[in-house]
Design a protein around this motif. Structure first.
Motif, PDB file in Angstrom:
ATOM      1  N   ALA A  48      38.151  22.607  44.666  1.00 57.68           N
ATOM      2  CA  ALA A  48      39.498  22.690  44.103  1.00 57.68           C
ATOM      3  C   ALA A  48      39.479  23.378  42.737  1.00 57.68           C
ATOM      4  O   ALA A  48      40.371  24.182  42.406  1.00 57.68           O
ATOM      5  CB  ALA A  48      40.110  21.296  43.988  1.00 57.68           C
ATOM      6  N   HIS A  49      38.468  23.073  41.949  1.00 64.42           N
ATOM      7  CA  HIS A  49      38.320  23.710  40.635  1.00 64.42           C
ATOM      8  C   HIS A  49      38.118  25.218  40.793  1.00 64.42           C
ATOM      9  O   HIS A  49      38.741  26.012  40.062  1.00 64.42           O
ATOM     10  CB  HIS A  49      37.128  23.079  39.906  1.00 64.42           C
ATOM     11  CG  HIS A  49      36.780  23.727  38.615  1.00 64.42           C
ATOM     12  ND1 HIS A  49      37.571  23.645  37.493  1.00 64.42           N
ATOM     13  CD2 HIS A  49      35.705  24.502  38.256  1.00 64.42           C
ATOM     14  CE1 HIS A  49      37.018  24.340  36.500  1.00 64.42           C
ATOM     15  NE2 HIS A  49      35.887  24.856  36.933  1.00 64.42           N
ATOM     16  N   LEU A  50      37.272  25.603  41.738  1.00 62.16           N
ATOM     17  CA  LEU A  50      37.020  27.032  41.961  1.00 62.16           C
ATOM     18  C   LEU A  50      38.265  27.737  42.499  1.00 62.16           C
ATOM     19  O   LEU A  50      38.529  28.900  42.170  1.00 62.16           O
ATOM     20  CB  LEU A  50      35.853  27.203  42.942  1.00 62.16           C
ATOM     21  CG  LEU A  50      34.483  26.735  42.446  1.00 62.16           C
ATOM     22  CD1 LEU A  50      33.458  26.762  43.586  1.00 62.16           C
ATOM     23  CD2 LEU A  50      33.983  27.588  41.277  1.00 62.16           C
ATOM     24  N   GLU A  51      39.041  27.023  43.314  1.00 57.78           N
ATOM     25  CA  GLU A  51      40.245  27.619  43.899  1.00 57.78           C
ATOM     26  C   GLU A  51      41.361  27.795  42.879  1.00 57.78           C
ATOM     27  O   GLU A  51      42.132  28.759  42.947  1.00 57.78           O
ATOM     28  CB  GLU A  51      40.758  26.727  45.049  1.00 57.78           C
ATOM     29  CG  GLU A  51      39.874  26.734  46.279  1.00 57.78           C
ATOM     30  CD  GLU A  51      40.169  25.575  47.216  1.00 57.78           C
ATOM     31  OE1 GLU A  51      39.628  25.579  48.339  1.00 57.78           O
ATOM     32  OE2 GLU A  51      40.934  24.657  46.831  1.00 57.78           O
ATOM     33  N   SER A  52      41.453  26.862  41.927  1.00 60.62           N
ATOM     34  CA  SER A  52      42.625  26.819  41.047  1.00 60.62           C
ATOM     35  C   SER A  52      42.430  27.516  39.709  1.00 60.62           C
ATOM     36  O   SER A  52      43.400  27.754  38.988  1.00 60.62           O
ATOM     37  CB  SER A  52      43.032  25.362  40.793  1.00 60.62           C
ATOM     38  OG  SER A  52      41.990  24.668  40.119  1.00 60.62           O
ATOM     39  N   SER A  53      41.204  27.850  39.355  1.00 64.77           N
ATOM     40  CA  SER A  53      40.932  28.475  38.053  1.00 64.77           C
ATOM     41  C   SER A  53      40.836  29.995  38.193  1.00 64.77           C
ATOM     42  O   SER A  53      40.493  30.503  39.265  1.00 64.77           O
ATOM     43  CB  SER A  53      39.625  27.939  37.466  1.00 64.77           C
ATOM     44  OG  SER A  53      39.654  26.538  37.357  1.00 64.77           O
TER      45      SER A  53
END
Length: 218
Positions: A48-53
């Motif tokens: 999720a962090h990789l997708e949203s940043s």
């Protein structure tokens, strides 16, 4: 390939410097991990962090986490040997292990770079990979604890590796610290231009050790 073997490759990719190709393939990574629900749940926050940043933010965070903080270094032997001369022999031994299993290193990565080590494990069957992970898990868990203490989204990757390991991780002692002049003397090129890190020491091939071996009494 088993789920564990597939996972080594996925975990390797997640620990590499973020590039557009990784971000583009996150849906496939997510789908592959869904086959192992427990580990998918652990890694979902990182995905999720990789997708949203933004990519630039991810790249800056990666450099700050792994390149500028020695306690998070993705080089296994740095956590064991520090800048001691033993690190060079450990590198040679690991390269020999790779060659023994048919892995030819390409690129500029040192052999103890965690993503490279995981890529190596992905090419082995479980009977060969499990003991090697069991040897390395003490260092991997050490990195994971440091990442967890600093609230890094990358910490769950190391939790997954701990759970895949056939042995429980033991605590590591802090590596030896040497001053910069001695480190330069140790790792600077020799008269023949060869980096001592990659120089074959006398005595032939040695077994790979991912944690310090007890010294024999004199």
């Amino acid at each position: 390939m088993t789920h564990a073997m597939n996972q080594y490759q996925i975990l390797s990719r997640l620990l590499l410097y973020p590039e557009p190709e990784l971000i583009a393939h996150l849906p496939q990574v997510d789908a592959a991990l869904a086959a192992v629900p427990e580990q998918h749940a652990l890694l979902r926050p990182l995905l999720a962090h990789l997708e949203s940043s933004s990519l630039i933010d991810l790249q800056q965070q990666y450099v700050a986490t792994f390149d500028r903080n020695p306690s998070h270094s993705l080089h296994l032997f740095e956590h064991i040997h520090g800048e001691s001369r033993d690190r060079g022999q450990a590198m040679v031994d690991l390269m020999e292990e790779y060659k023994r299993h048919g892995l030819q290193m390409t690129g500029d990565d040192l052999p103890d770079f965690v993503p490279l080590f995981l890529e190596f494990l992905a090419q082995l069957d479980e009977a060969a990979s499990a003991p090697l992970l069991g040897d390395a898990v003490h260092v991997l868990a050490h990195i994971g604890r440091k990442l967890t203490a600093n609230g890094s989204p990358y910490a769950p990757v190391f939790t997954v590796l701990e759970r895949l390991s056939p042995v429980a991780a033991e605590m590591l002692a802090e590596p030896p610290i040497r001053d910069m002049d001695e480190a330069l003397e140790t790792f600077g090129p020799g008269a023949d231009g060869v980096e001592p890190l990659l120089r074959q020491a006398p005595g032939g091939v040695h077994p790979v050790h991912f944690h310090p071996q007890p010294r024999r009494a004199a």
